[in-house]
Design a protein around this motif. Structure first.
Motif, PDB file in Angstrom:
ATOM      1  N   GLN A 262       0.879  -0.925  -0.035  1.00  0.00           N
ATOM      2  CA  GLN A 262       0.041  -0.145  -0.099  1.00  0.00           C
ATOM      3  C   GLN A 262       0.861   1.188   0.014  1.00  0.00           C
ATOM      4  OE1 GLN A 262      -2.744  -0.377   3.372  1.00  0.00           O
ATOM      5  NE2 GLN A 262      -2.539  -2.445   3.429  1.00  0.00           N
ATOM      6  N   LEU A 263       0.464   2.383  -0.913  1.00  0.00           N
ATOM      7  CA  LEU A 263       1.518   3.348  -1.048  1.00  0.00           C
ATOM      8  C   LEU A 263       0.630   4.500  -1.000  1.00  0.00           C
ATOM      9  CD1 LEU A 263       4.255   4.599  -1.535  1.00  0.00           C
ATOM     10  CD2 LEU A 263       3.567   4.474  -3.990  1.00  0.00           C
ATOM     11  N   TRP A 264       0.867   5.776   0.099  1.00  0.00           N
ATOM     12  CA  TRP A 264       0.398   6.803   0.137  1.00  0.00           C
ATOM     13  C   TRP A 264       1.384   7.763  -0.643  1.00  0.00           C
ATOM     14  CZ3 TRP A 264      -0.427   3.410   4.195  1.00  0.00           C
ATOM     15  CH2 TRP A 264      -1.669   3.678   4.509  1.00  0.00           C
ATOM     16  N   GLN A 265       0.983   8.453  -1.732  1.00  0.00           N
ATOM     17  CA  GLN A 265       1.857   9.281  -2.296  1.00  0.00           C
ATOM     18  C   GLN A 265       1.028  10.105  -3.121  1.00  0.00           C
ATOM     19  OE1 GLN A 265       5.206   7.550  -4.582  1.00  0.00           O
ATOM     20  NE2 GLN A 265       6.327   9.474  -4.740  1.00  0.00           N
ATOM     21  N   ASP A 266       1.515  11.442  -3.563  1.00  0.00           N
ATOM     22  CA  ASP A 266       0.626  12.424  -4.491  1.00  0.00           C
ATOM     23  C   ASP A 266      -0.697  12.507  -3.868  1.00  0.00           C
ATOM     24  OD1 ASP A 266       3.243  12.544  -5.844  1.00  0.00           O
ATOM     25  OD2 ASP A 266       2.629  10.823  -7.079  1.00  0.00           O
ATOM     26  N   ALA A 267      -1.044  12.725  -2.789  1.00  0.00           N
ATOM     27  CA  ALA A 267      -2.435  12.764  -2.352  1.00  0.00           C
ATOM     28  C   ALA A 267      -3.383  11.738  -2.583  1.00  0.00           C
ATOM     29  CB  ALA A 267      -3.037  14.056  -2.916  1.00  0.00           C
ATOM     30  N   ARG A 268      -2.652  10.522  -2.696  1.00  0.00           N
ATOM     31  CA  ARG A 268      -3.528   9.205  -2.970  1.00  0.00           C
ATOM     32  C   ARG A 268      -3.104   8.202  -2.119  1.00  0.00           C
ATOM     33  NH1 ARG A 268      -3.584  10.181  -8.183  1.00  0.00           N
ATOM     34  NH2 ARG A 268      -2.016   8.571  -8.679  1.00  0.00           N
ATOM     35  N   PHE A 269      -3.954   7.201  -1.752  1.00  0.00           N
ATOM     36  CA  PHE A 269      -3.527   5.896  -0.898  1.00  0.00           C
ATOM     37  C   PHE A 269      -3.775   5.000  -2.141  1.00  0.00           C
ATOM     38  CE2 PHE A 269      -5.547   2.008   0.506  1.00  0.00           C
ATOM     39  CZ  PHE A 269      -4.462   1.654   1.440  1.00  0.00           C
ATOM     40  N   ALA A 270      -2.870   4.243  -2.428  1.00  0.00           N
ATOM     41  CA  ALA A 270      -2.951   3.337  -3.382  1.00  0.00           C
ATOM     42  C   ALA A 270      -2.763   1.881  -3.029  1.00  0.00           C
ATOM     43  CB  ALA A 270      -2.311   3.859  -4.825  1.00  0.00           C
TER      44      ALA A 270
END
Lengths: 342, 342, 342, 342
Positions: A262-270
């Protein structure tokens, strides 16, 4: 040489295209208790490529030759569907266990001939390659349905999404190559038979190949009253996704969601989504082949039977007809032969 | 007394049942720029209870009396749907802004009469209470569709799940009280009109009230080719869930999933699910009423118009017919009157 | 004019910077039962801008003048922290209810003077602006802790992540402006007091302003044995995230995860993350101010007291010291005055 | 008999307890290219039980006897840690490839003797059983760190949660049996060495065995400035969870979250959590053993080396000391021998 090797299953793989080569690699590098002893492939280049994956395997251009040479104890069939029948018949006659990639054959008539031939052979020899039954998540969902923990099953919502399809993928293949999996796994999940199939057309995806009209929504009625809808979508671009949502009396369950990092980056959780069935169902393929090998060594089969294959062929015929029919197309099955009763 | 108060909107609330009392409390305790000046409710006990929520509000048993007394600058209608028309007509004649709970009226004929009456009144006075348009998640989804960021919209999969329904909830109310929201919000999301409605019956939930046959799957065709399916389920027990999955050319989006506190316990990871529309759509109701108040003070409306209400009434009539019809029931609309064109 | 307006709270807002203007807008457009009657701001441009948000509000450059003119029934203080004391003292003397933005003051000594002044005033007048206590998710977590449903609380893991900070944000502000929230909310959640604070330095983020050394890990020991760690990170770029994970005897809970629209696209499943406290805590600010207004009209306070503000000032002093100290820095509190005992 | 069998690796498994029997089953039923040729286990009952899993395997009570009989081409060591050294030394002398369960040995001194013995043997023969390096999620995280896609790594937050531990699990085992995995995988993820270890005590879990004081928070400093905290918790009751959150300059990533079937029921959305490392790391164990087998057949190793095992032993010694020390305990390593340089 250890005891275990003396009993290893000698497997002949018929067809060395992408799926065939994949099975050769799996039987050689992943599956225990078996090895590839023969490869049947008329195309010399493909045959040679596959042979490099399985040291010691003998090459044949016709399955009859492999059988005559007693080159295998069991056979995996991975040719295009239209060649399944001519390969199945001699192998059945030779009495060898078979893992036949789905579909069993491409129409109910030829599937029925296979079912008759297997009965003549006198024991169940054919397992059809519906690998979803071996997917841990489908098994979890089936267990939940069987447990009654969330009450009776009322509805199933399915989605089958491919990023894209190769040239040569035709409109009927939406049913025969893709929805075919639902035709097997839905009755297996719900413990019921399909009584009708209907197709609704969504707005056509302008990114689909020019000759395809999709996505479609396939509706199925089961003989226990459960209603099923499946979004069949082969140009969704973003990834590969097969998911099922089951609606119960007291709850709702879903399988097939993304997993892993799981990655939080660029105003997104993906989360990463799968991009191919190869990753989504790798475990299922591995378990399927291993279970089949272990069963074959016991003289049994461990999964979908020829009769399951026949039933799916009948549903596919109805589904293809539904592509051009308004309203439900009935799915009519003959009595289950005693041979397949248990 | 501050300047801001001199311009406060004096609101008359007609109907002080559960929804009416809820609006009285909201207008008094949450909405700024307005206060409840009149409550119209024939039932004395209900009227008194509501009055305690709005100090200074005058009580009336007939809307005509409230109008005659010039007791309000604007009117919220929260009576049962069958009383909407007799309340709407005099308020329209008085030329006051109206927030009318959904549905506008209970059938296309009466809705058409309201639309005609509003045109006679000469300006748009009616806003219909479809609060989903004010829900932040629906707005996010609509923005995504409009942006084209994921490509064209192809399909919508909706679910509307209630834990249970009160006695007196009838089979047609599946359409007129519940699916009615989808009939408004789906065209609003997709920027298209509904051309047909079809109903499929799932396995009946044995936990449903004896006189209900549900869950159902409602299928809609839109005039831009988008296909819509909505699971309407009023006995799902586990919670309240309204979710929509939008299938695009290059992606899929979903709104309405559970939020908030996450708990790992007893070998499970769990999120709380809503158990009522009160929590799921609280923000939407608050924004809806505030926007309407602000617009009313400018002499405008800020949401679904009477024409939107009429179109939904037509779709509901088709949907109710579809409950007993095989295959799609067409939704036929007259030309949009010039009055509503912009 | 409705009855409700006669009792509206006349609020004076001191300081019309970003936070002050935000409170003016909220009190005017969101909060009911109150309106902004006075704005105290020496900067004429700022004062004028804020006045445009609150028609009818009178402008003052000194709080003493606003008090002399009886221009407000209650006061919101939103000046920079170093000006809190000179504003708090005259307002306390005037006996008006106060909502003072955090921190109460910038050091324990001045906070202690405020606490003494409030006791002289003879009733609790000050509420400190720790809005997390009003955030629905923090309330869910506090309820879970209090319920004992997952057993005793053992540990708290917190993260406070900002995409970036404005120029002028200094190293001590990591504690006094940011961790300050944890110093209030952690004891409130855990029902315990902080006994020591310790700071560990992570690898410095090369994207941080040159004069900042962060992220840091702040460790707190509570007098009930609970251990707390908080990642304080003001240059995380990707978004704004405040989350807390609570470790219990039998479970683990987390709040502060992303919510809302979910999108599958480009081989990823994604949720939008907040990018500012404005969206993450909007609801909390609205509830905080509304609760304070309602309480002020009853002559009470409804949240963190001056004593809570003092305790946080003491913890901040320890935290700032910990920035340059190896190992834990003790947090020593005087006896709770009888005045604040209940 | 196929070519592939002639080159199958004959594996001797030393120790037939739970872990040893698990390896015997894996090598027999999952791993290809290898089979169990010898089982070394003094306990007759255990030996017999394990033998039933591996037809044809010979039984020995001492590893020296198995070596003398040339009963294996390679050795898996799964005895309790305190017996690792006496088994490792003769197998090293015999020059056979070794997969040694973690820890290499129980203290730096004995680990150093092993490292010296391997260097005498002249080639790398030992792979240590740190299976996390083979877990697909850890590999995804390591790839993300290495890619720099989210910027530099700044912090790692880890949690290692067991539902409970068997009797005989002691306080030092919190470090030597559990945190030991982090001592290997953290440097592997971060590409750096541990310079200090510190332990903080959380509130004791009253459900922990009487002689244990836990959960604990273990803090590590790495020589590249990265700060690491790990919650070590062996009585969390609810499930088995190993997760790591990595804080980067521009993003945050997490692995180890629950996966699989999702269920909405009873006002909750829930995912099943793992309840044992057996399911969480099954794939990792399978890949680890397969990779080791394939490498052993090439005369190489494919994972953590004896030197990695030694470094972990040093970190464990520091960690155990930290259990009773305030503040960080330094981790001091000798120069990396040339032998292990590449």
């Amino acid at each position: 040489m250890s005891t275990s090797n003396t009993t290893e299953l000698r497997v002949g793989v018929v067809g060395a295209g992408i799926m065939g080569a994949d099975h050769v690699a799996r039987l050689t590098g992943t599956t225990t208790g078996a090895h590839v002893s023969a490869i049947v492939e008329p195309d010399a280049a493909r045959a040679a490529a596959a042979a490099r994956l399985a040291p010691g395997a003998k090459l044949f251009s016709r399955v009859e030759d492999a059988l005559a040479a007693d080159a295998a104890d069991a056979v995996v069939i991975a040719t295009p569907g239209r060649f399944h029948e001519p390969v199945l018949l001699p192998v059945l006659e030779a009495g060898l266990p078979i893992l036949c990639e789905k579909p069993l054959t491409q129409d109910p008539e030829s599937s029925w001939r296979i079912v008759e031939a297997e009965q003549k052979a006198g024991r169940k020899l054919i397992q059809v390659g519906f690998m979803r039954r071996f997917d841990p998540q489908y098994r979890q969902l089936r267990d939940l349905i069987a447990s009654g923990r969330a009450g009776e099953l009322l509805m199933l919502h399915g989605v089958h999404r491919n990023p894209s399809v190769p040239d040569g993928y035709t409109q009927p293949m939406l049913i025969n190559d893709s929805v075919v999996h639902e035709f097997d796994v839905v009755p297996w999940l719900a413990g019921a038979s399909i009584t009708s199939v209907e197709v609704k057309y969504a707005k056509r995806n302008a990114l689909s190949p020019a000759h395809l009209r999709e996505p479609i929504l396939v509706l199925m009625e089961l003989d226990n009253g459960v209603l099923v809808d499946v979004e069949m979508n082969v140009s969704v671009q973003f990834g590969y996704q097969v998911a099922t949502e089951a609606v119960f009396q007291r709850g709702v369950a879903r399988i097939g969601q993304p997993e892993g990092l799981q990655l939080w980056q660029d105003a997104r959780f993906a989360l990463n989504e799968h991009t191919s069935y190869v990753t989504r169902f790798k475990q299922a393929y591995d378990i399927e082949v291993q279970d089949w090998v272990d069963a074959a060594r016991r003289g049994a089969i461990a999964g979908p039977s020829a009769w399951d294959g026949f039933k799916v062929a009948v549903a596919c015929a109805a589904g293809v007809k539904a592509l051009d029919t308004a309203g439900p197309v009935p799915v009519e099955l003959p009595e289950t032969p005693e041979f397949y009763a248990v």
